[in-house]
Design an enzyme around this catalytic site. Sequence first.
Site, mmCIF file in Angstrom:
data_model
loop_
_atom_site.group_PDB
_atom_site.id
_atom_site.type_symbol
_atom_site.label_atom_id
_atom_site.label_comp_id
_atom_site.label_asym_id
_atom_site.label_seq_id
_atom_site.Cartn_x
_atom_site.Cartn_y
_atom_site.Cartn_z
ATOM 1 N N SER A 164 0.590 -1.183 -0.107
ATOM 2 C CA SER A 164 -0.186 -0.128 -0.076
ATOM 3 C C SER A 164 0.715 1.373 -0.039
ATOM 4 C CB SER A 164 -0.915 0.084 1.253
ATOM 5 O OG SER A 164 -1.824 -1.127 1.378
HETATM 6 N N1 SAH Z 1 -0.227 -5.366 3.947
HETATM 7 C C1 SAH Z 1 0.524 -5.365 2.764
HETATM 8 C C2 SAH Z 1 -0.321 -5.269 1.553
HETATM 9 C C3 SAH Z 1 -0.980 -6.261 1.120
HETATM 10 S S1 SAH Z 1 -1.891 -6.343 -0.294
HETATM 11 C C4 SAH Z 1 1.812 -4.848 2.809
HETATM 12 O O1 SAH Z 1 2.132 -3.998 3.591
HETATM 13 O O2 SAH Z 1 2.625 -5.142 1.713
HETATM 14 C C5 SAH Z 1 -3.256 -7.309 -0.005
HETATM 15 C C6 SAH Z 1 -2.799 -8.736 0.472
HETATM 16 O O3 SAH Z 1 -3.970 -9.196 0.975
HETATM 17 C C7 SAH Z 1 -2.563 -9.590 -0.720
HETATM 18 O O4 SAH Z 1 -1.102 -10.097 -0.366
HETATM 19 C C8 SAH Z 1 -3.439 -10.701 -0.731
HETATM 20 O O5 SAH Z 1 -2.775 -11.720 -1.519
HETATM 21 C C9 SAH Z 1 -3.890 -10.710 0.491
HETATM 22 N N2 SAH Z 1 -5.226 -11.440 0.512
HETATM 23 C C10 SAH Z 1 -6.466 -11.256 -0.143
HETATM 24 N N3 SAH Z 1 -7.225 -11.970 0.234
HETATM 25 C C11 SAH Z 1 -7.019 -12.492 1.562
HETATM 26 C C12 SAH Z 1 -7.538 -13.480 2.585
HETATM 27 N N4 SAH Z 1 -8.674 -13.908 2.286
HETATM 28 N N5 SAH Z 1 -6.755 -13.700 3.500
HETATM 29 C C13 SAH Z 1 -5.424 -13.286 3.604
HETATM 30 N N6 SAH Z 1 -4.976 -12.574 2.545
HETATM 31 C C14 SAH Z 1 -5.575 -12.196 1.622
#
Ligand code: SAH
Length: 215
Positions: A63
């Site tokens: 993000s």
């Molecule tokens: N917080 C992260 C940004 C992640 S983007 C950072 O600082 O880099 C969102 C993430 O959510 C992605 O990696 C995606 O694979 C994950 N995601 C999507 N649906 C999910 C679920 N049901 N459970 C766990 N992770 C999930």
Amino acid sequence: MIPDWASERRRMVERQLRARGIHDQRVLQAMLSIPREEFVPPEHRVASYQDEPLPIGHGQTISQPYMTALMAQCLELQGTERVLEIGSGSGYHAAVLGALAAEVVTIEIVPALAELARENLKRTGCDRNVLVVCGDGSAGYAEKAPYSGISVAAGAPDVPSALLEQLAEGGRLVIPVGEVGDQELRVLTRRGGKIESRVVALCRFVPLRGFQGWR
Ligand code: SAH
């Protein structure tokens, strides 16, 4: 030439965070102390402190720094809490939460990203109080519930009921809710058996997958 990461970090905190209303000193301090460049893939590293999300592979993104800070500020952490994050991705947001709370559990649904988050957290020494779990976070993580804070890093069609159930009294859940590509960032607070909800921003997150996400 290696960029001067520390001064880029200070500039990011001043221009992107403080200037836009991030006022929680602990959040500003955490954003100053966590080396974001260590969580960004090598091919995007020069852009580590730009005001934008960046690709981390598997169609996912880390993000924008402002969004990480805003979500962290919404949890109003004091340092004693157990926090759940859904969507570990690079592990960066989990590292920031680890600097703000006593204990963090972060769940990632893509196995390769769960591994990436683990590696990044370990290499930066941010793994002391952060547990990375691979699985579907739309169901929360009942094993360690309840949580004083829950932070969801992916856009949900609705607030997953499992997450509300795992929220402690007085706890806060921050989550993007809405259509794919167009959500509002909501903060839900559990108070005396009731749930209060407010909208803090408009946002665009990758979709939350899984049982209580976009199937
Ligand atoms: N917080 C992260 C940004 C992640 S983007 C950072 O600082 O880099 C969102 C993430 O959510 C992605 O990696 C995606 O694979 C994950 N995601 C999507 N649906 C999910 C679920 N049901 N459970 C766990 N992770 C999930």
